[in-house]
Design an enzyme around this catalytic site. Structure first.
Site: not given
Length: 473
Positions: A126, A194
């Site tokens: 996040e 990611d």
């Protein structure tokens, strides 16, 4: 309602096509939104979310997530916004990020993790969304969107306050015809987050495989649950290619065994406790887990059981378990806090306050202990002591809004209206409620008699708060 809001937020995160390589953040994104504008946008959305979502007010759990997030941020070389990590009381497995450094995690996601590196992996992912300025880049692409599409999103948010099903239907209709493009944009964003997140995990001393391991388990769950897809995968599209890429990236870092912190297990137990409809159901759950012996950390389960018994109104039954915890780790502040809660439950208020004061001397920087002690002083009718203690705290930690709120309550109880209004104005300013802060300052201005010095202080504060109000654009 939660799911509808998440879909809207994630769609906003998803409307920008990006290249495979990481972007030059000094270009389009920064040109569209300044750091201050990003914060104002995030704060504006947060204000709406606070009224629509059940934001957790459990200070202990929130402080843990905050510390975990800042451990990840400490690895970053570039300047960072002042991140705010918070928890949504929702059993669904989800997390999301907003511009300006606002990051949320559902309680359901915390319970779905099986290791601290997995939870850290979600936060790192996040944080990646924020760092890569995905919403700012969406704005850069907004010129290609139909005005009706943007208007439809706003309408969907309004509908969400009335009907979650209608909101999802409205949103689906709004995005019809460009759904595949949105999916492609989202996938690119997820890969990017990611990439950044796994690197952050490794630098912070966590297992970089924590992120792909969690993804893989969520992916496998979809195979066993048929049509039931975890919300995290609905809002964070996971393809086999993305999963393989994440695993490959994580394996580039040297393997080392990472032990979960005790704090992780204690927080896991707290979240488990408050997921049950009643303390009795929670205590029954912990009792069964202890009896079966199928747990990852015994101290965590005992801690959860003791808290459940206290909440159930059985403080005496909790005592032997708290004794066991303190015998195992005598200096653990959360164990002492739970013991003081047990004493409070037994009606031994002075003993509980003394226990907490002693623990606070050994852990003077512990925010949870400090806030609890101030709150208990006020609840026990020690208003003068509470004001004195809180004034010292706001002098040291002026950005902690909870202290200002308690100080305002204490001063109101002590019949100090001017000081109470000023303290409440500080509280509202720190929480982003600038209109509320202005109201408090104007109420303070009406109090008579008012000294020249007080009048100048109020005027100065009014100017500060007026400048903080979001710019209209």
């Amino acid at each position: 309602m939660v799911r509808a809001v998440f879909l809207i937020v994630l769609c906003l995160l998803s409307i920008r096509s990006i290249a495979d390589d990481l972007p030059d953040l000094g270009n389009a994104a920064n040109a569209v939104l300044s750091p201050q504008q990003e914060y104002e946008l995030g704060a504006s959305v947060m204000k709406e979310l606070k009224s629509a979502l059940a934001i957790s007010n459990d200070v202990i759990t929130t402080e843990y997530i905050h510390a975990l997030g800042y451990r990840l941020l400490a690895t970053q070389s570039q300047s960072q916004p002042n991140y705010q990590f918070f928890i949504v009381k929702d059993k669904t497995i989800n997390a999301f990020a907003l511009p300006g450094g606002f990051v949320a995690v559902n309680t359901g996601l915390i319970l779905a993790t099986e290791a601290e590196s997995e939870l850290a992996g979600v936060l790192a992912h996040e944080i990646g969304h924020v760092q890569q300025k995905h919403i700012a880049r969406m704005y850069a692409h907004a010129g290609r969107l139909r005005l009706s599409t943007i208007a439809g999103m706003i309408a969907s948010i309004i509908i969400a306050t009335q009907s979650p099903q209608a909101a999802q239907g409205a949103l689906a209709a709004t995005l019809a015809g460009s759904q595949q493009a949105l999916i492609n944009f989202t996938r690119d964003h997820e890969k990017e987050a990611d990439y950044v997140g796994i690197q952050t995990l490794a630098k912070a001393g966590f297992d970089p495989m924590g992120m792909p391991t969690f993804f893989h388990r969520m992916y496998q769950d979809t195979r066993y649950h048929g049509n039931h897809v975890p919300e995290y995968l609905m809002t964070h599209p996971l393809t086999e290619a993305r999963m393989v890429a994440a695993q490959s990236r994580a394996k580039q870092f040297p393997y080392k065994q990472i032990t979960d912190s005790l704090q992780y297990h204690l927080i896991h137990a707290r979240v488990t406790l408050y997921q049950f409809p009643s303390p009795r159901e929670a205590s029954n759950h912990f009792a069964k887990v202890l009896a079966r012996g199928n747990y990852r950390n015994r101290l965590g389960i005992i801690y959860g059981y003791a808290l459940a018994l206290i909440e159930e109104g059985k403080p005496s039954a909790a005592k032997p378990y708290l004794d066991e915890l303190l015998a195992a780790i005598p200096d653990q502040p959360l164990f002492h806090l739970a013991y003081a809660q047990m004493e409070m439950g037994l009606g031994e208020r002075d003993m509980a306050l003394e226990h907490l004061a002693t623990t606070l001397k050994n852990h003077p920087k512990n925010y949870t202990l400090t806030l609890t002690y101030a709150d208990w002083l006020l609840r026990c009718g020690k208003t003068t002591d509470a004001i004195s203690f809180l004034q010292k705290q706001v002098a040291i930690k002026s950005n902690r809004h909870e202290f200002w709120h308690l100080l305002s309550q204490a001063q109101a109880r002590a019949k100090q209206p001017l000081k109470s209004h000023l303290a409440q104005a500080q509280y509202l300013k720190l929480t982003g409620d600038y209109l509320g802060a202005l109201t408090q300052l104007r109420l303070a201005k009406k109090i008579t008699p008012l000294s020249v010095q007080d009048a100048k202080q109020i005027e100065a504060e009014l100017k500060i708060v007026e400048k903080l109000q979001p710019t209209k654009s």
